[in-house]
Design a protein around this motif. Structure first.
Motif: not given
Length: 496
Positions: A313-337
């Motif tokens: 059950k990997v979360a949609w915002d899992a990249f924010m956990s710091g456990k993934y080197g790269m994330h392919l996603i839309g520009g809307w992700y800048m809102g999280l970052l």
């Protein structure tokens, strides 16, 4: 002379048109003055003036009953000079659909207020009850029943394509010419066109896809940050260097959206439908795309396999956990970052352009974005297009998004990028963002498959793709099933 006078009176009686009243009157007075001051002529003049009085009274009754109404202002239009106030059209009242959330969003409320403050056409919002799907369903019902609300909100590509195909939207090409707007020059590659070559809506923002990366993981693995054009093979090799499963680190992260399973086919801009209207899912590009995505987890092991993704059950915002080197996603992700309150990350992040197929025939990133169109039932199409054009060229300034414009000033680019860079807390600079967002040299292709049966096709891709990626179906069987079910969905849609 009397003969001439009688002719004028006859003309006045037969041409009692408000725009001509003053012309006839002036000519009549001129003829009377020409009579002179002899007694005979005085008599004639007396009779004539009486006649004039009668005729003018008639003219006032027939022509001048609205002398104080707005229309009387235009009674001089025949003699008014071009461009004078008398030749201008009255401001139009433009109505616009917005869902409840957008109707309260300052991006839209400010734009409407500013447009109305220009002093021309005036915009009123027709609020759809509810948000998201519920609001769109309400709009579907209204549009199918012939609603005449002038401007239609089109949140995503599925709605955009659906409304254009259904005839709910007016083609905007001729409307743009009337408004002296060069669509190609203004919007360039962001101008959406349907199969008939016409455009039916204008995007108000551009949701491009990028690769975001965790600088801390790159530094720990002593791997250079990615930059500029690169291929999917280079992406995989980079991700392998970052992956350390013993520490729970993967070099890559992709989610379970249907477009990941089509990504490289979309980059190649392979049509989703054949010319005969059936699905194009038997094109080899779609088979290659599904295999490529499945291999990232199952073979390359640079990201969780589909089975691991689902069971863990990997979360949609899992990249924010710091456990993934790269994330392919839309520009809307800048809102999280850039949201330090919800995601108080301690590591820096970077952004680079999407890799391209090694075959060299897919130098595109994917793109989506909200849009507005003109209702085909609108009674104010010209005025409505001008407002839609205003939205398309100004909404990004309010929403701090990426403008859907081919030509944009450097000052505007810098303003947009500076806002993101400032919010990144030192992770990225304006120059970093400019290279990726504006200067990558990549073309764009639509993110989603949209058209007849699109929602069923999307579900089928995920269902059959999953059976392939967890080993319950062969690649050929999965592709065959997607093709068969997609064609059935298209036929079913045609019968509605």
């Amino acid at each position: 002379m009397l003969k001439n006078l009688a002719k004028i009176v006859q003309d006045v009686e037969s041409n009692c048109i408000k725009d001509k009243c003053r012309v006839f009157y002036n000519e009549l007075v001129s003829q009377l003055n020409h009579l002179g001051e002899s007694n005979v002529k005085k008599s004639i003049r007396t009779i004539s003036l009486t006649l004039v009085s009668i005729m003018m009274a008639s003219m006032i009754t027939a022509c001048g009953s609205n002398s104080n109404s707005p229309s009387s202002t235009s009674s001089n239009s025949a003699t008014a000079s071009p461009g004078s106030d008398a030749t201008k059209k009255a401001p139009a009242k433009i109505t616009m659909f917005l869902d409840a959330a957008k109707a309260k969003n300052p991006t839209y409320t400010d734009l409407v207020s500013e447009y109305n403050a220009l002093g021309g056409d005036q915009v009123e919002v027709n609020v759809l009850p509810g948000d998201g799907v519920a609001a769109m369903q309400k709009m579907d019902i209204l549009m199918s029943s012939g609603d005449t609300t002038d401007v239609v909100v089109l949140d995503n590509p599925l709605i955009q394509k659906k409304y254009a195909a259904a005839g709910y939207l007016a083609p905007i090409n001729d409307l743009a010419k009337t408004a002296n707007v060069d669509l190609e020059k203004t919007f360039g590659q962001y101008l959406a066109k349907e199969d008939d070559g016409k455009s039916y809506y204008l995007r108000t923002d551009v949701g491009q896809w990028y690769v975001f990366y965790n600088k801390q993981l790159f530094d720990d693995a002593k791997v250079p940050y990615p930059s500029g054009k690169w291929t999917w093979s280079q992406y995989i090799e980079t991700a392998k260097k970052l992956t350390n499963t013993q520490k729970g680190i993967y070099g890559s992260l992709m989610l379970d959206y249907d477009n990941y399973l089509n990504f490289t086919a979309r980059q190649k801009n392979v049509p989703a439908y054949k010319k005969d209207g059936t699905s194009n899912y038997d094109d080899p590009a779609y088979k290659d795309a599904l295999k490529f995505f499945g291999d990232l987890g199952n073979v390359q092991k640079i990201q969780p396999s589909w089975l691991e993704f689902k069971t863990q059950k990997v979360a949609w915002d899992a990249f924010m956990s710091g456990k993934y080197g790269m994330h392919l996603i839309g520009g809307w992700y800048m809102g999280l970052l850039t949201d330090k309150k919800s995601y108080p990350i301690t590591w820096k992040w970077g952004i680079t352009q999407v890799p391209v197929p090694d075959s060299g025939d897919g130098d595109r990133t994917l793109v989506a974005g909200g849009a507005f169109g003109v209702n085909s039932k609108s009674k104010n199409k010209d005025a409505s297009f001008k407002f839609v054009n205003y939205l398309a060229q100004n909404a990004y300034k309010k929403g701090k998004g990426i403008p859907p414009l081919q030509s944009i000033t450097d000052a505007d680019k810098t303003a947009v990028l500076k806002g993101i860079a400032d919010a990144s807390d030192g992770s990225v600079t304006v120059d970093d963002l400019r290279k990726v967002i504006f200067d990558s040299g990549l073309g764009v292709a639509d993110e989603k498959i949209s058209g007849p049966g699109a929602s069923i096709i999307s579900q089928t891709i995920l269902q059959e793709g999953e059976l392939y990626m967890v080993g319950q179906k062969s690649l050929d069987d999965a592709i065959g099933a997607i093709k068969k079910k997609s064609d059935e969905a298209i036929k079913a849609d045609a019968k509605k």
